[in-house]
Design a protein around this motif. Structure first.
Motif, PDB file in Angstrom:
ATOM      1  N   LEU A 169      -4.105   9.356   3.613  1.00 26.07           N
ATOM      2  CA  LEU A 169      -3.473  10.675   3.498  1.00 26.07           C
ATOM      3  C   LEU A 169      -4.394  11.779   3.998  1.00 26.07           C
ATOM      4  CD1 LEU A 169      -1.638  10.433   0.066  1.00 26.07           C
ATOM      5  CD2 LEU A 169      -0.579  10.734   2.311  1.00 26.07           C
ATOM      6  N   LYS A 170      -5.686  11.658   3.711  1.00 28.73           N
ATOM      7  CA  LYS A 170      -6.649  12.667   4.147  1.00 28.73           C
ATOM      8  C   LYS A 170      -6.754  12.747   5.667  1.00 28.73           C
ATOM      9  CE  LYS A 170      -9.580  12.761   0.065  1.00 28.73           C
ATOM     10  NZ  LYS A 170     -10.906  12.449  -0.480  1.00 28.73           N
ATOM     11  N   GLN A 171      -6.377  11.670   6.337  1.00 24.66           N
ATOM     12  CA  GLN A 171      -6.449  11.652   7.801  1.00 24.66           C
ATOM     13  C   GLN A 171      -5.266  12.370   8.444  1.00 24.66           C
ATOM     14  OE1 GLN A 171      -7.525   7.845   9.597  1.00 24.66           O
ATOM     15  NE2 GLN A 171      -8.321   7.182   7.617  1.00 24.66           N
ATOM     16  N   LEU A 172      -4.246  12.665   7.654  1.00 24.06           N
ATOM     17  CA  LEU A 172      -3.083  13.371   8.190  1.00 24.06           C
ATOM     18  C   LEU A 172      -3.365  14.865   8.282  1.00 24.06           C
ATOM     19  CD1 LEU A 172      -0.158  11.785   6.123  1.00 24.06           C
ATOM     20  CD2 LEU A 172      -0.792  11.269   8.480  1.00 24.06           C
ATOM     21  N   PRO A 173      -2.782  15.532   9.278  1.00 26.44           N
ATOM     22  CA  PRO A 173      -2.869  17.000   9.315  1.00 26.44           C
ATOM     23  C   PRO A 173      -2.238  17.569   8.032  1.00 26.44           C
ATOM     24  CG  PRO A 173      -1.983  16.155  11.382  1.00 26.44           C
ATOM     25  CD  PRO A 173      -2.058  14.996  10.423  1.00 26.44           C
ATOM     26  N   LEU A 174      -2.703  18.721   7.603  1.00 26.55           N
ATOM     27  CA  LEU A 174      -2.228  19.322   6.347  1.00 26.55           C
ATOM     28  C   LEU A 174      -0.711  19.443   6.277  1.00 26.55           C
ATOM     29  CD1 LEU A 174      -4.913  22.116   5.804  1.00 26.55           C
ATOM     30  CD2 LEU A 174      -4.620  19.992   4.518  1.00 26.55           C
ATOM     31  N   GLU A 175      -0.074  19.833   7.372  1.00 25.86           N
ATOM     32  CA  GLU A 175       1.381  20.024   7.370  1.00 25.86           C
ATOM     33  C   GLU A 175       2.105  18.716   7.062  1.00 25.86           C
ATOM     34  OE1 GLU A 175      -0.376  20.583  10.360  1.00 25.86           O
ATOM     35  OE2 GLU A 175      -0.825  22.667   9.902  1.00 25.86           O
ATOM     36  N   LEU A 223       0.810  -1.213   0.000  1.00 18.99           N
ATOM     37  CA  LEU A 223       0.000   0.000   0.000  1.00 18.99           C
ATOM     38  C   LEU A 223       0.844   1.264   0.000  1.00 18.99           C
ATOM     39  CD1 LEU A 223      -2.851  -0.939   2.487  1.00 18.99           C
ATOM     40  CD2 LEU A 223      -3.013  -0.695   0.009  1.00 18.99           C
ATOM     41  N   LEU A 224       1.997   1.184   0.604  1.00 17.12           N
ATOM     42  CA  LEU A 224       2.882   2.352   0.651  1.00 17.12           C
ATOM     43  C   LEU A 224       4.222   2.000   0.010  1.00 17.12           C
ATOM     44  CD1 LEU A 224       2.340   3.786   4.227  1.00 17.12           C
ATOM     45  CD2 LEU A 224       1.637   4.784   2.072  1.00 17.12           C
ATOM     46  N   PRO A 225       4.219   1.725  -1.277  1.00 20.59           N
ATOM     47  CA  PRO A 225       5.472   1.291  -1.900  1.00 20.59           C
ATOM     48  C   PRO A 225       6.578   2.321  -1.760  1.00 20.59           C
ATOM     49  CG  PRO A 225       3.835   1.869  -3.563  1.00 20.59           C
ATOM     50  CD  PRO A 225       3.132   1.851  -2.224  1.00 20.59           C
ATOM     51  N   PHE A 226       6.228   3.582  -1.677  1.00 22.13           N
ATOM     52  CA  PHE A 226       7.248   4.614  -1.565  1.00 22.13           C
ATOM     53  C   PHE A 226       7.968   4.586  -0.228  1.00 22.13           C
ATOM     54  CE2 PHE A 226       4.346   6.901   1.056  1.00 22.13           C
ATOM     55  CZ  PHE A 226       3.098   6.805   0.467  1.00 22.13           C
ATOM     56  N   LEU A 227       7.436   3.870   0.752  1.00 28.96           N
ATOM     57  CA  LEU A 227       8.150   3.742   2.022  1.00 28.96           C
ATOM     58  C   LEU A 227       9.340   2.793   1.891  1.00 28.96           C
ATOM     59  CD1 LEU A 227       5.281   3.290   4.625  1.00 28.96           C
ATOM     60  CD2 LEU A 227       6.745   5.270   4.337  1.00 28.96           C
ATOM     61  N   TYR A 228       9.263   1.911   0.912  1.00 29.87           N
ATOM     62  CA  TYR A 228      10.257   0.850   0.817  1.00 29.87           C
ATOM     63  C   TYR A 228      11.042   0.884  -0.494  1.00 29.87           C
ATOM     64  CZ  TYR A 228       7.614  -0.647   4.769  1.00 29.87           C
ATOM     65  OH  TYR A 228       6.991  -0.671   5.975  1.00 29.87           O
ATOM     66  N   GLU A 229      10.340   1.063  -1.610  1.00 31.35           N
ATOM     67  CA  GLU A 229      10.979   1.071  -2.913  1.00 31.35           C
ATOM     68  C   GLU A 229      10.431   2.248  -3.710  1.00 31.35           C
ATOM     69  OE1 GLU A 229      10.542  -2.774  -4.811  1.00 31.35           O
ATOM     70  OE2 GLU A 229      10.486  -3.717  -2.860  1.00 31.35           O
ATOM     71  N   ALA A 256       4.438  11.679  10.007  1.00 27.80           N
ATOM     72  CA  ALA A 256       3.433  11.329   9.003  1.00 27.80           C
ATOM     73  C   ALA A 256       3.553   9.857   8.602  1.00 27.80           C
ATOM     74  CB  ALA A 256       3.571  12.219   7.777  1.00 27.80           C
ATOM     75  N   LEU A 257       4.772   9.393   8.371  1.00 26.17           N
ATOM     76  CA  LEU A 257       4.964   7.992   7.985  1.00 26.17           C
ATOM     77  C   LEU A 257       4.547   7.048   9.106  1.00 26.17           C
ATOM     78  CD1 LEU A 257       8.337   8.208   6.036  1.00 26.17           C
ATOM     79  CD2 LEU A 257       6.038   7.911   5.103  1.00 26.17           C
ATOM     80  N   LYS A 258       4.844   7.438  10.323  1.00 23.14           N
ATOM     81  CA  LYS A 258       4.444   6.637  11.483  1.00 23.14           C
ATOM     82  C   LYS A 258       2.910   6.528  11.541  1.00 23.14           C
ATOM     83  CE  LYS A 258       6.064   6.363  16.222  1.00 23.14           C
ATOM     84  NZ  LYS A 258       6.774   7.052  17.285  1.00 23.14           N
ATOM     85  N   LYS A 259       2.228   7.650  11.338  1.00 25.39           N
ATOM     86  CA  LYS A 259       0.758   7.661  11.363  1.00 25.39           C
ATOM     87  C   LYS A 259       0.190   6.837  10.216  1.00 25.39           C
ATOM     88  CE  LYS A 259      -0.002  12.078  13.704  1.00 25.39           C
ATOM     89  NZ  LYS A 259      -0.507  13.447  13.567  1.00 25.39           N
TER      90      LYS A 259
END
Length: 165
Positions: free
Chosen positions: A109-115, A84-90, A151-154
């Motif tokens: 992504l929508k659940q993350l704060p804007l910053e 689901l998050l390929p950019f985290l790994y490759e 953000a990545l942790k969330k």
């Protein structure tokens, strides 16, 4: 929980935790994950101790079965997260992502704060460096790094599969 049940779980932990850890570590090659699964194994054992039937298997077999199931679940969850998050790994992964997975990522992504969302989008969707992001947002590079980390942790938490799958 009665004190007798506590003593039983403590005795089992003392007797089997090293063996179970070694077993799990051979699968995961991850110390932290292995320790977590060992802990989860004994928590789950306590929760389902009534399901243990001494006539069907040895207690060690029962504990290893729990550990194996938890390990497979966690590894599947990690695999799903990586997909689901390929950019985290490759960053240049070529494997296509399904529409459902794209929707899951957008929803997360929508659940993350804007910053935090902005640094993820600039970095992973537009390939900008942390320095470029800092320039665009007019913030220090250290702030970009910390927002990215949080953000990545969330996202990992949001996109993880439920433990009960």
């Amino acid at each position: 929980m009665s004190s007798n049940e506590n003593i039983l779980v403590e005795e089992l932990f003392t007797t089997y935790h090293k063996q179970i850890y070694q077993f799990i570590y051979r699968y995961t090659q991850d110390e932290t994950l292995s320790h977590d699964i060992v802990q989860d194994t004994f928590i789950k054992f306590h929760k389902y101790a009534d399901d243990y039937a001494p006539s069907k298997s040895h207690i060690r077999t029962f504990l290893f079965r729990i550990a194996y199931q938890l390990t497979m679940t966690k590894l599947k969850r990690q695999s799903k997260l990586q997909k689901l998050l390929p950019f985290l790994y490759e960053p240049n992964q070529t494997e296509p992502i399904s529409l459902e997975e794209k929707i899951s990522i957008r929803t997360a992504l929508k659940q993350l704060p804007l910053e935090q969302r902005s640094v993820i989008i600039f970095s992973y969707y537009h390939g900008l460096s942390q320095l470029e992001i800092a320039d665009i947002l007019q913030i220090p590079v250290g702030t970009v790094k910390s927002r990215m980390h949080v953000a990545l942790k969330k996202l990992k938490v949001i996109l993880e599969v439920n433990d009960n799958e």
